[in-house]
Design a protein around this motif. Structure first.
Motif, short mmCIF file in Angstrom:
data_model
loop_
_atom_site.label_atom_id
_atom_site.label_comp_id
_atom_site.label_asym_id
_atom_site.label_seq_id
_atom_site.Cartn_x
_atom_site.Cartn_y
_atom_site.Cartn_z
N ASN A 120 61.77 -35.63 100.80
CA ASN A 120 60.58 -36.65 101.15
C ASN A 120 59.88 -36.07 101.66
OD1 ASN A 120 60.14 -38.55 99.83
ND2 ASN A 120 60.88 -40.07 100.82
N SER B 208 59.24 -46.83 88.72
CA SER B 208 60.70 -47.30 89.31
C SER B 208 59.63 -47.99 90.71
CB SER B 208 61.41 -45.68 90.22
OG SER B 208 60.43 -45.72 91.46
N SER C 291 51.52 -36.94 97.88
CA SER C 291 51.67 -37.85 96.62
C SER C 291 52.71 -37.98 95.11
CB SER C 291 50.14 -38.36 96.41
OG SER C 291 49.92 -38.95 95.21
N ASP C 292 53.06 -38.56 94.94
CA ASP C 292 54.06 -39.03 93.37
C ASP C 292 53.23 -39.56 92.34
OD1 ASP C 292 54.15 -41.28 94.58
OD2 ASP C 292 56.53 -40.98 94.93
N GLU C 293 51.99 -39.94 92.54
CA GLU C 293 51.43 -40.66 91.28
C GLU C 293 50.89 -40.56 89.92
OE1 GLU C 293 49.96 -43.74 91.79
OE2 GLU C 293 50.43 -43.94 93.88
N ASN C 294 51.33 -38.93 90.65
CA ASN C 294 51.37 -38.23 88.47
C ASN C 294 53.04 -37.92 88.59
OD1 ASN C 294 49.06 -37.71 88.86
ND2 ASN C 294 49.20 -35.46 90.02
N GLU C 295 54.09 -38.91 89.03
CA GLU C 295 55.07 -38.41 88.20
C GLU C 295 55.85 -39.83 87.75
OE1 GLU C 295 58.38 -37.25 91.00
OE2 GLU C 295 56.79 -35.18 91.86
N PHE C 296 55.93 -40.17 86.56
CA PHE C 296 55.86 -41.13 85.31
C PHE C 296 57.44 -42.18 86.38
CE2 PHE C 296 58.33 -43.73 82.72
CZ PHE C 296 56.72 -44.54 82.38
N ASP C 297 58.29 -41.05 86.09
CA ASP C 297 59.58 -41.95 87.19
C ASP C 297 59.80 -42.43 88.78
OD1 ASP C 297 60.84 -40.65 84.47
OD2 ASP C 297 61.68 -39.02 85.27
N ALA C 298 58.98 -41.89 89.19
CA ALA C 298 58.91 -41.84 90.19
C ALA C 298 57.78 -43.79 90.55
CB ALA C 298 58.20 -40.77 91.79
N VAL C 299 56.40 -43.52 89.32
CA VAL C 299 55.76 -44.60 89.43
C VAL C 299 56.12 -45.96 89.01
CG1 VAL C 299 53.50 -45.54 89.48
CG2 VAL C 299 53.53 -42.45 90.07
#
Length: 221
Positions: free
Chosen positions: A89, A104, A94-102
């Motif tokens: 991690n 959650s 940035s994980d703004e483009n990951e749907f699952d991460a956002v």
């Protein structure tokens, strides 16, 4: 007839008395036979080296003295040698483009609140009118360059035959650029007048000023 029998008997007696020729073929076969193979003794049994306390055949101290990695025991798995823990991690990515991460950690309400905050920080810059050119800047040398009928060095205006080159050089040295000299030349009545002797050749251009760059920029010749 008797004579023939006597001759045969004599020949037989001579053959019986002749020395016997040895068999050379048999002798050659005996001399070319291979010698018997040598017999070697069985090797002595090798005693197994005893392991030290760490379970190695060679002591760890001896390996360290030879510069061999003593930190890793002999026979250790390859996955445990020279490997560092991998960060799973990274906070810098940035994980703004990951749907699952956002999904959650964000909700519809929090997303609307964040968009409202961004909208409040937005700054709108409205276009303004271009600044007005001051009227006290003197003659427009660009307009003059485009309107002049001649080129640099081409005489177009009459000048006094008493024009002094020394006066020309001294007065031109007072200006920090040819543009400044041309602007002052036009402000003093040029190109018809040559009050300070800035245009001794009569081309209408003071102190070697050249209108060609302005004409080239404007698409002229």
């Amino acid at each position: 007839m008797i004579r023939s029998i006597l001759c045969l008997t004599a020949l037989a007696a001579i053959a019986a008395c002749a020395p016997r020729v040895p068999d050379s073929g048999a002798t050659a076969m005996r001399t070319t036979q291979q010698p018997a193979p040598a017999v070697f003794d069985a090797p002595a049994p090798v005693a197994a080296a005893s392991l030290d306390a760490s379970g190695q055949a060679v002591a760890t101290a001896e390996l360290a003295a030879l510069g061999i990695g003593a930190a890793q025991p002999v026979g250790a798995p390859l996955s445990a040698i020279g490997t560092a823990p991998v960060a799973t991690n990274n906070p810098g990515i940035s994980d703004e483009n990951e749907f699952d991460a956002v999904a959650s950690r964000e909700t519809i309400e929090s997303d609307a609140q964040r968009r409202a905050q961004l909208a409040a920080q937005r700054q709108i810059v409205m276009p303004t009118a271009l600044p007005t050119r001051p009227a006290d800047t003197g003659p427009n040398i660009v307009e003059y360059a485009l309107a002049a009928p001649n080129r640099k060095g081409q005489e177009w205006y009459s000048r006094s035959i008493f024009a002094s080159e020394r006066k020309f050089r001294n007065n031109c040295a007072e200006y920090n650029s040819p543009d400044a000299a041309q602007r002052d030349f036009l402000a003093r009545g040029g190109p018809e007048r040559n009050a300070r002797g800035l245009d001794p050749d009569g081309d209408g251009f003071a102190c070697g000023w050249d209108p060609a760059p302005f004409r080239l920029a404007a698409g002229g010749n």
